[in-house]
Write a protein that holds these residues in place. Structure first.
Motif, PDB file in Angstrom:
ATOM      1  N   THR A 212       5.200 -42.675  25.114  1.00  0.00           N
ATOM      2  CA  THR A 212       5.984 -42.827  23.886  1.00  0.00           C
ATOM      3  C   THR A 212       5.113 -42.585  22.655  1.00  0.00           C
ATOM      4  OG1 THR A 212       7.506 -44.391  24.936  1.00  0.00           O
ATOM      5  CG2 THR A 212       7.384 -44.435  22.534  1.00  0.00           C
ATOM      6  N   SER A 213       3.896 -43.137  22.675  1.00  0.00           N
ATOM      7  CA  SER A 213       2.979 -42.949  21.547  1.00  0.00           C
ATOM      8  C   SER A 213       2.601 -41.483  21.390  1.00  0.00           C
ATOM      9  CB  SER A 213       1.719 -43.792  21.750  1.00  0.00           C
ATOM     10  OG  SER A 213       2.023 -45.167  21.779  1.00  0.00           O
ATOM     11  N   ILE A 214       2.338 -40.817  22.486  1.00  0.00           N
ATOM     12  CA  ILE A 214       1.960 -39.406  22.425  1.00  0.00           C
ATOM     13  C   ILE A 214       3.122 -38.557  21.926  1.00  0.00           C
ATOM     14  CG2 ILE A 214       1.371 -37.403  23.862  1.00  0.00           C
ATOM     15  CD1 ILE A 214      -0.356 -39.321  25.540  1.00  0.00           C
ATOM     16  N   THR A 215       4.329 -38.864  22.395  1.00  0.00           N
ATOM     17  CA  THR A 215       5.510 -38.139  21.936  1.00  0.00           C
ATOM     18  C   THR A 215       5.686 -38.290  20.427  1.00  0.00           C
ATOM     19  OG1 THR A 215       6.608 -38.417  24.075  1.00  0.00           O
ATOM     20  CG2 THR A 215       8.016 -37.912  22.182  1.00  0.00           C
ATOM     21  N   ALA A 216       5.440 -39.494  19.913  1.00  0.00           N
ATOM     22  CA  ALA A 216       5.558 -39.733  18.473  1.00  0.00           C
ATOM     23  C   ALA A 216       4.513 -38.937  17.693  1.00  0.00           C
ATOM     24  CB  ALA A 216       5.420 -41.221  18.175  1.00  0.00           C
ATOM     25  N   VAL A 217       3.292 -38.869  18.206  1.00  0.00           N
ATOM     26  CA  VAL A 217       2.233 -38.103  17.534  1.00  0.00           C
ATOM     27  C   VAL A 217       2.588 -36.616  17.526  1.00  0.00           C
ATOM     28  CG1 VAL A 217      -0.173 -37.340  17.720  1.00  0.00           C
ATOM     29  CG2 VAL A 217       0.405 -39.752  18.005  1.00  0.00           C
ATOM     30  N   LEU A 218       3.050 -36.106  18.647  1.00  0.00           N
ATOM     31  CA  LEU A 218       3.438 -34.693  18.723  1.00  0.00           C
ATOM     32  C   LEU A 218       4.557 -34.380  17.741  1.00  0.00           C
ATOM     33  CD1 LEU A 218       3.398 -34.179  22.600  1.00  0.00           C
ATOM     34  CD2 LEU A 218       1.695 -33.366  20.965  1.00  0.00           C
ATOM     35  N   SER A 219       5.524 -35.284  17.664  1.00  0.00           N
ATOM     36  CA  SER A 219       6.645 -35.084  16.753  1.00  0.00           C
ATOM     37  C   SER A 219       6.172 -35.056  15.297  1.00  0.00           C
ATOM     38  CB  SER A 219       7.690 -36.169  16.951  1.00  0.00           C
ATOM     39  OG  SER A 219       8.768 -36.022  16.051  1.00  0.00           O
ATOM     40  N   VAL A 232      -4.887 -31.635  22.387  1.00  0.00           N
ATOM     41  CA  VAL A 232      -5.538 -32.761  23.075  1.00  0.00           C
ATOM     42  C   VAL A 232      -6.382 -33.563  22.094  1.00  0.00           C
ATOM     43  CG1 VAL A 232      -7.207 -33.406  24.850  1.00  0.00           C
ATOM     44  CG2 VAL A 232      -5.547 -31.599  25.306  1.00  0.00           C
ATOM     45  N   THR A 233      -7.169 -32.875  21.278  1.00  0.00           N
ATOM     46  CA  THR A 233      -8.024 -33.564  20.312  1.00  0.00           C
ATOM     47  C   THR A 233      -7.192 -34.374  19.322  1.00  0.00           C
ATOM     48  OG1 THR A 233      -9.771 -31.894  20.464  1.00  0.00           O
ATOM     49  CG2 THR A 233      -9.716 -33.229  18.465  1.00  0.00           C
ATOM     50  N   ALA A 234      -6.106 -33.788  18.824  1.00  0.00           N
ATOM     51  CA  ALA A 234      -5.254 -34.480  17.856  1.00  0.00           C
ATOM     52  C   ALA A 234      -4.634 -35.733  18.463  1.00  0.00           C
ATOM     53  CB  ALA A 234      -4.163 -33.537  17.351  1.00  0.00           C
ATOM     54  N   VAL A 235      -4.191 -35.626  19.707  1.00  0.00           N
ATOM     55  CA  VAL A 235      -3.560 -36.776  20.363  1.00  0.00           C
ATOM     56  C   VAL A 235      -4.585 -37.873  20.640  1.00  0.00           C
ATOM     57  CG1 VAL A 235      -2.442 -37.564  22.481  1.00  0.00           C
ATOM     58  CG2 VAL A 235      -1.661 -35.464  21.368  1.00  0.00           C
ATOM     59  N   VAL A 236      -5.742 -37.508  21.154  1.00  0.00           N
ATOM     60  CA  VAL A 236      -6.772 -38.516  21.450  1.00  0.00           C
ATOM     61  C   VAL A 236      -7.202 -39.222  20.173  1.00  0.00           C
ATOM     62  CG1 VAL A 236      -9.118 -38.886  22.306  1.00  0.00           C
ATOM     63  CG2 VAL A 236      -7.583 -37.330  23.514  1.00  0.00           C
ATOM     64  N   ASP A 237      -7.382 -38.460  19.096  1.00  0.00           N
ATOM     65  CA  ASP A 237      -7.793 -39.066  17.824  1.00  0.00           C
ATOM     66  C   ASP A 237      -6.764 -40.084  17.333  1.00  0.00           C
ATOM     67  OD1 ASP A 237     -10.085 -37.567  17.763  1.00  0.00           O
ATOM     68  OD2 ASP A 237      -9.326 -36.066  16.343  1.00  0.00           O
ATOM     69  N   ALA A 238      -5.478 -39.813  17.585  1.00  0.00           N
ATOM     70  CA  ALA A 238      -4.421 -40.688  17.079  1.00  0.00           C
ATOM     71  C   ALA A 238      -4.105 -41.851  18.010  1.00  0.00           C
ATOM     72  CB  ALA A 238      -3.149 -39.869  16.835  1.00  0.00           C
ATOM     73  N   VAL A 239      -4.075 -41.581  19.306  1.00  0.00           N
ATOM     74  CA  VAL A 239      -3.610 -42.596  20.268  1.00  0.00           C
ATOM     75  C   VAL A 239      -4.756 -43.423  20.829  1.00  0.00           C
ATOM     76  CG1 VAL A 239      -2.384 -42.936  22.457  1.00  0.00           C
ATOM     77  CG2 VAL A 239      -1.602 -41.177  20.847  1.00  0.00           C
ATOM     78  N   TYR A 240      -5.926 -42.813  20.968  1.00  0.00           N
ATOM     79  CA  TYR A 240      -7.072 -43.492  21.566  1.00  0.00           C
ATOM     80  C   TYR A 240      -8.194 -43.671  20.535  1.00  0.00           C
ATOM     81  CZ  TYR A 240      -4.904 -42.449  26.103  1.00  0.00           C
ATOM     82  OH  TYR A 240      -4.039 -42.368  27.174  1.00  0.00           O
ATOM     83  N   ASP A 241      -7.826 -44.008  19.309  1.00  0.00           N
ATOM     84  CA  ASP A 241      -8.811 -44.094  18.232  1.00  0.00           C
ATOM     85  C   ASP A 241      -9.800 -45.243  18.412  1.00  0.00           C
ATOM     86  OD1 ASP A 241      -6.591 -45.804  17.812  1.00  0.00           O
ATOM     87  OD2 ASP A 241      -7.122 -46.036  15.704  1.00  0.00           O
ATOM     88  N   ASP A 242      -9.482 -46.198  19.299  1.00  0.00           N
ATOM     89  CA  ASP A 242     -10.364 -47.343  19.517  1.00  0.00           C
ATOM     90  C   ASP A 242     -11.251 -47.180  20.751  1.00  0.00           C
ATOM     91  OD1 ASP A 242      -8.211 -47.412  21.262  1.00  0.00           O
ATOM     92  OD2 ASP A 242      -8.035 -49.609  21.230  1.00  0.00           O
ATOM     93  N   VAL A 243     -11.202 -45.999  21.391  1.00  0.00           N
ATOM     94  CA  VAL A 243     -11.963 -45.784  22.617  1.00  0.00           C
ATOM     95  C   VAL A 243     -13.422 -45.479  22.273  1.00  0.00           C
ATOM     96  CG1 VAL A 243     -12.281 -44.212  24.566  1.00  0.00           C
ATOM     97  CG2 VAL A 243     -10.000 -45.021  23.973  1.00  0.00           C
ATOM     98  N   PRO A 244     -14.388 -46.158  22.904  1.00  0.00           N
ATOM     99  CA  PRO A 244     -15.804 -45.873  22.645  1.00  0.00           C
ATOM    100  C   PRO A 244     -16.150 -44.425  22.989  1.00  0.00           C
ATOM    101  CG  PRO A 244     -15.548 -47.946  23.841  1.00  0.00           C
ATOM    102  CD  PRO A 244     -14.211 -47.290  23.836  1.00  0.00           C
ATOM    103  N   THR A 245     -17.131 -43.892  22.295  1.00  0.00           N
ATOM    104  CA  THR A 245     -17.521 -42.500  22.476  1.00  0.00           C
ATOM    105  C   THR A 245     -17.887 -42.181  23.915  1.00  0.00           C
ATOM    106  OG1 THR A 245     -18.360 -42.433  20.203  1.00  0.00           O
ATOM    107  CG2 THR A 245     -19.130 -40.719  21.714  1.00  0.00           C
ATOM    108  N   GLU A 246     -18.560 -43.124  24.597  1.00  0.00           N
ATOM    109  CA  GLU A 246     -19.047 -42.837  25.950  1.00  0.00           C
ATOM    110  C   GLU A 246     -17.928 -42.685  26.975  1.00  0.00           C
ATOM    111  OE1 GLU A 246     -19.690 -47.361  25.386  1.00  0.00           O
ATOM    112  OE2 GLU A 246     -19.788 -45.518  24.190  1.00  0.00           O
TER     113      GLU A 246
END
Length: 268
Positions: A212-219, A232-246
């Protein structure tokens, strides 16, 4: 020597010393043996390091089973097989040594107990779980347990490991596992869990919330669900913004799998 810990009536956990962002506390190498049996089954012997001595110290091994092909589960299988003479069996024929590939629904009689093979693709195409109908655990009143490999973890959620992982397969595998009810979950990483059916429902709900979150970002960005690197980069930046770099690579892998799922199920 690494300590062995009795987890259930017939399963002993030997924790491999390979902790990390993807392996949590380390890989749980699992030894199955009923009280009446002199031999055991080892599931996921793990990396080739010091904990193998502990596995060997628990007695003769008659069979080695692998939940999937990732190296933190399989690296020491060949050496353990050579030392013990036990065959190695897995879904992938390339991983087998002296034994046939595993098949969904197959019933193994080993270590004085029954072990049912449950195909659970999704994390990887060759992922498999093992149902122990004669097991029991103090964390639940329901008899039986399920060894889940990386399909279900003791903490957090697993990734859909492309290129062979599939979110559609993963949803089907969660439904399949949930049908076994509120039995103990014996994962390949992290602690045991008390209710397989409930965990499966929570895992599926989490995945659908991500979709649902990814669909909202794409929209919002006016993008179709494709695996284009920019998407992929745009979605990860928006949906997984709290994920550690590693562990960003894991978020990227899951995002790719989710975009593929959306493309297949929305006509994108």
């Amino acid at each position: 020597m690494v300590e062995a810990q009795e987890w259930t009536r017939i399963v002993t956990r030997v924790l491999a010393p390979n902790p990390g962002p993807m392996t949590l506390d380390g890989t749980n190498s699992l030894v199955i043996r009923s009280a009446e049996s002199e031999t055991s089954v080892v599931v996921d012997p793990g990396p080739d390091d010091g904990h193998i001595d502990t596995l060997l110290g628990l007695g003769p091994v008659e069979l080695i089973l692998l939940t999937h092909h990732h190296i933190d589960h399989t690296e020491s299988a060949e050496r353990l097989s050579a030392v013990t003479g036990a065959p190695v069996r897995a879904v992938d024929p390339l991983l087998c040594r002296g034994g046939e590939p595993l098949h969904d629904g197959e019933l193994l009689l080993a270590a004085g107990t029954r072990i049912e093979v449950v195909a659970t693709p999704g994390h990887t195409a060759d992922s498999v779980s093992f149902f122990l109908p004669e097991d029991a655990s103090s964390i639940t009143e329901h008899p039986g347990s399920m060894i889940t490999g990386d399909t279900i973890l003791g903490r957090g959620t697993t990734i859909i490991a492309r290129p062979d992982g599939s979110l559609a397969d993963y949803f089907r595998s969660l439904d399949h596992l949930a049908a076994f009810g509120a039995i103990a979950v014996v994962p390949a990483h992290g602690p045991m869990l008390a209710d397989l059916a409930d965990v499966c429902r929570r895992y599926a709900s989490h995945r659908r919330e991500r979709l649902t979150s990814i669909t909202a970002v794409l929209s919002a960005l006016g993008l179709p669900p494709t695996t284009d690197p920019g998407t992929v980069t745009a979605v990860v930046d928006a949906v997984y913004d709290d994920v550690p770099t590693e562990v960003r690579f894991a978020a990227e892998a899951s995002t790719l799998a989710q975009l593929e799922y959306l493309a297949d199920h929305t006509g994108g």
